[in-house]
Design a protein around this motif. Structure first.
Motif, PDB file in Angstrom:
ATOM      1  N   LEU A  80      19.923 -17.081  12.009  1.00  0.00           N
ATOM      2  CA  LEU A  80      20.255 -16.279  10.692  1.00  0.00           C
ATOM      3  C   LEU A  80      20.638 -14.919  10.668  1.00  0.00           C
ATOM      4  CD1 LEU A  80      17.218 -17.898   8.587  1.00  0.00           C
ATOM      5  CD2 LEU A  80      19.645 -18.641   8.557  1.00  0.00           C
ATOM      6  N   PRO A  81      21.283 -14.473   9.659  1.00  0.00           N
ATOM      7  CA  PRO A  81      21.619 -12.939   9.787  1.00  0.00           C
ATOM      8  C   PRO A  81      20.243 -12.254   9.193  1.00  0.00           C
ATOM      9  CG  PRO A  81      22.486 -13.949   7.752  1.00  0.00           C
ATOM     10  CD  PRO A  81      22.259 -15.059   8.570  1.00  0.00           C
ATOM     11  N   SER A  82      20.154 -11.061   9.667  1.00  0.00           N
ATOM     12  CA  SER A  82      18.881 -10.432   9.469  1.00  0.00           C
ATOM     13  C   SER A  82      18.844  -9.831   7.930  1.00  0.00           C
ATOM     14  CB  SER A  82      18.582  -8.918  10.206  1.00  0.00           C
ATOM     15  OG  SER A  82      18.700  -9.635  11.604  1.00  0.00           O
ATOM     16  N   MET A  83      17.930 -10.120   7.338  1.00  0.00           N
ATOM     17  CA  MET A  83      17.752  -9.399   5.785  1.00  0.00           C
ATOM     18  C   MET A  83      17.111  -8.252   6.122  1.00  0.00           C
ATOM     19  SD  MET A  83      14.292 -11.448   4.212  1.00  0.00           S
ATOM     20  CE  MET A  83      14.541 -10.501   2.937  1.00  0.00           C
ATOM     21  N   PRO A  84      17.356  -7.400   5.090  1.00  0.00           N
ATOM     22  CA  PRO A  84      16.668  -6.152   5.119  1.00  0.00           C
ATOM     23  C   PRO A  84      15.181  -5.951   5.032  1.00  0.00           C
ATOM     24  CG  PRO A  84      18.762  -6.199   3.343  1.00  0.00           C
ATOM     25  CD  PRO A  84      18.218  -7.535   3.939  1.00  0.00           C
ATOM     26  N   VAL A  85      14.489  -5.415   5.790  1.00  0.00           N
ATOM     27  CA  VAL A  85      12.846  -5.182   5.835  1.00  0.00           C
ATOM     28  C   VAL A  85      12.517  -3.666   5.718  1.00  0.00           C
ATOM     29  CG1 VAL A  85      10.607  -5.667   6.663  1.00  0.00           C
ATOM     30  CG2 VAL A  85      12.571  -7.401   6.872  1.00  0.00           C
ATOM     31  N   ILE A  86      12.060  -3.139   4.648  1.00  0.00           N
ATOM     32  CA  ILE A  86      11.945  -1.744   4.610  1.00  0.00           C
ATOM     33  C   ILE A  86      10.321  -1.605   4.656  1.00  0.00           C
ATOM     34  CG2 ILE A  86      12.397   0.326   3.112  1.00  0.00           C
ATOM     35  CD1 ILE A  86      14.906  -1.360   3.687  1.00  0.00           C
ATOM     36  N   GLY A  87      10.000  -0.629   5.547  1.00  0.00           N
ATOM     37  CA  GLY A  87       8.592  -0.131   5.424  1.00  0.00           C
ATOM     38  C   GLY A  87       8.360   0.864   4.508  1.00  0.00           C
ATOM     39  N   TRP A  88       7.260   0.633   3.920  1.00  0.00           N
ATOM     40  CA  TRP A  88       6.716   1.413   2.899  1.00  0.00           C
ATOM     41  C   TRP A  88       5.484   1.988   3.295  1.00  0.00           C
ATOM     42  CZ3 TRP A  88       4.437   0.615  -2.611  1.00  0.00           C
ATOM     43  CH2 TRP A  88       4.809   1.666  -3.321  1.00  0.00           C
ATOM     44  N   THR A  89       5.532   3.426   3.611  1.00  0.00           N
ATOM     45  CA  THR A  89       4.484   4.066   4.239  1.00  0.00           C
ATOM     46  C   THR A  89       4.185   5.482   3.736  1.00  0.00           C
ATOM     47  OG1 THR A  89       2.957   4.616   6.132  1.00  0.00           O
ATOM     48  CG2 THR A  89       5.523   4.716   6.077  1.00  0.00           C
ATOM     49  N   ASP A 130      15.908 -11.354  -0.869  1.00  0.00           N
ATOM     50  CA  ASP A 130      16.997 -10.711  -0.459  1.00  0.00           C
ATOM     51  C   ASP A 130      16.661  -9.388   0.433  1.00  0.00           C
ATOM     52  OD1 ASP A 130      19.012 -12.580  -1.367  1.00  0.00           O
ATOM     53  OD2 ASP A 130      18.562 -11.691  -3.503  1.00  0.00           O
ATOM     54  N   ILE A 131      15.559  -9.009   0.101  1.00  0.00           N
ATOM     55  CA  ILE A 131      14.809  -7.719   0.648  1.00  0.00           C
ATOM     56  C   ILE A 131      13.418  -7.779   0.548  1.00  0.00           C
ATOM     57  CG2 ILE A 131      14.935  -6.331  -1.492  1.00  0.00           C
ATOM     58  CD1 ILE A 131      15.997  -3.982   0.289  1.00  0.00           C
ATOM     59  N   VAL A 132      12.627  -7.148   1.610  1.00  0.00           N
ATOM     60  CA  VAL A 132      11.265  -7.241   1.821  1.00  0.00           C
ATOM     61  C   VAL A 132      10.875  -5.428   1.732  1.00  0.00           C
ATOM     62  CG1 VAL A 132       9.151  -7.545   2.939  1.00  0.00           C
ATOM     63  CG2 VAL A 132      11.073  -9.388   2.720  1.00  0.00           C
ATOM     64  N   PHE A 133      10.289  -5.310   0.885  1.00  0.00           N
ATOM     65  CA  PHE A 133       9.519  -3.827   0.948  1.00  0.00           C
ATOM     66  C   PHE A 133       8.074  -4.178   1.528  1.00  0.00           C
ATOM     67  CE2 PHE A 133      12.933  -3.090  -1.928  1.00  0.00           C
ATOM     68  CZ  PHE A 133      13.384  -1.917  -1.541  1.00  0.00           C
ATOM     69  N   THR A 134       7.659  -3.805   2.448  1.00  0.00           N
ATOM     70  CA  THR A 134       6.161  -3.852   2.774  1.00  0.00           C
ATOM     71  C   THR A 134       5.516  -2.729   3.621  1.00  0.00           C
ATOM     72  OG1 THR A 134       4.732  -5.445   4.437  1.00  0.00           O
ATOM     73  CG2 THR A 134       6.841  -4.260   5.219  1.00  0.00           C
ATOM     74  N   ASP A 135       4.297  -2.571   2.978  1.00  0.00           N
ATOM     75  CA  ASP A 135       3.256  -1.654   3.333  1.00  0.00           C
ATOM     76  C   ASP A 135       3.209  -1.848   4.799  1.00  0.00           C
ATOM     77  OD1 ASP A 135       1.256   0.330   3.578  1.00  0.00           O
ATOM     78  OD2 ASP A 135      -0.252  -0.870   2.794  1.00  0.00           O
ATOM     79  N   ASN A 179      14.366  -2.243   9.063  1.00  0.00           N
ATOM     80  CA  ASN A 179      15.574  -1.606   9.047  1.00  0.00           C
ATOM     81  C   ASN A 179      15.333   0.003   8.611  1.00  0.00           C
ATOM     82  OD1 ASN A 179      15.889  -4.595   7.891  1.00  0.00           O
ATOM     83  ND2 ASN A 179      17.944  -3.886   9.131  1.00  0.00           N
ATOM     84  N   ASP A 180      14.428   0.253   7.612  1.00  0.00           N
ATOM     85  CA  ASP A 180      14.526   1.408   7.371  1.00  0.00           C
ATOM     86  C   ASP A 180      12.943   1.636   6.830  1.00  0.00           C
ATOM     87  OD1 ASP A 180      15.245   3.963   6.380  1.00  0.00           O
ATOM     88  OD2 ASP A 180      17.052   3.222   4.997  1.00  0.00           O
ATOM     89  N   VAL A 181      12.560   2.996   6.371  1.00  0.00           N
ATOM     90  CA  VAL A 181      11.420   3.467   6.166  1.00  0.00           C
ATOM     91  C   VAL A 181      11.355   4.223   4.668  1.00  0.00           C
ATOM     92  CG1 VAL A 181       9.093   4.355   6.805  1.00  0.00           C
ATOM     93  CG2 VAL A 181      10.539   3.348   8.363  1.00  0.00           C
ATOM     94  N   LEU A 182      10.590   3.871   3.694  1.00  0.00           N
ATOM     95  CA  LEU A 182      10.477   4.723   2.352  1.00  0.00           C
ATOM     96  C   LEU A 182       9.103   5.169   2.334  1.00  0.00           C
ATOM     97  CD1 LEU A 182      12.217   5.083  -0.128  1.00  0.00           C
ATOM     98  CD2 LEU A 182      11.356   2.794  -0.965  1.00  0.00           C
TER      99      LEU A 182
END
Length: 129
Positions: free
Chosen positions: A72-81, A43-48, A98-101
Motif C-alpha cells: 500500500l502507499p504510505s499514509m501520512p503519520v505525524i508525530g506530535w510532541t 487519511d492521516i494520523v497525528f500521534t503523541d 513523515n513529519d513532527v508537530l
C-alpha cells in the motif's frame, strides 16, 4: 486519527482540526488506535510519541509494516510532541513518521503540516475526499 494519552492535548488538536473542517477520531493510546486502524480507514494520523501501552513510534512502525506487507502507499503519520529537539525529530523519522508537530501547535502549524502531507497524498490518489 488523533492519538494522545493526555485528554487536554487530544481535545485541543481535535478542536483545531474541526475548525479547519476536518473530522478526526480520538484515541487515548496507541494500542487502541492500532486496533482501529486498517488500510483506507484514515487519511492521516497525528500521534503523541510517548504514551503507555503502545507509543507513537511503535504505532508508526506497525502502520509502515502493514502498508509494506500489503503493498500500500504510505499514509501520512505525524508525530506530535513537546520535545522538538533534533534527536526527537530523527527518532520520529526513523520510526516511519513523515513529519513532527510541536505541542502545543498553532492553527498555522497544523495547516502547514496538513497542506504538505495531504496535498502529497491527493496527488498520489491516496486520500478519499
Amino acid at each position: 486519527m488523533v492519538v494522545d494519552d493526555y485528554s487536554l492535548n487530544r481535545d485541543l488538536l481535535m478542536r483545531q482540526l474541526e475548525r479547519l473542517g476536518i473530522q478526526a477520531e480520538p484515541f487515548e493510546n496507541g494500542r487502541d488506535a492500532w486496533l482501529a486502524w486498517s488500510p483506507g480507514t484514515y487519511d492521516i494520523v497525528f500521534t503523541d510519541c510517548h504514551m503507555p501501552l503502545l507509543d507513537g513510534y511503535s504505532l508508526a512502525r506497525a502502520i509502515r509494516r502493514r502498508e509494506a506487507a500489503m503493498s500500500l502507499p504510505s499514509m501520512p503519520v505525524i508525530g506530535w510532541t513537546a520535545n522538538l529537539f533534533a534527536s526527537e525529530v530523527q527518532r520520529c523519522h526513523a520510526a516511519g513518521m513523515n513529519d513532527v508537530l510541536q505541542k502545543p501547535s498553532t492553527s498555522q502549524d497544523l495547516r502547514r503540516v496538513l497542506a504538505r502531507w495531504v496535498l502529497k497524498a491527493l496527488r498520489r490518489g491516496a486520500v478519499r475526499m
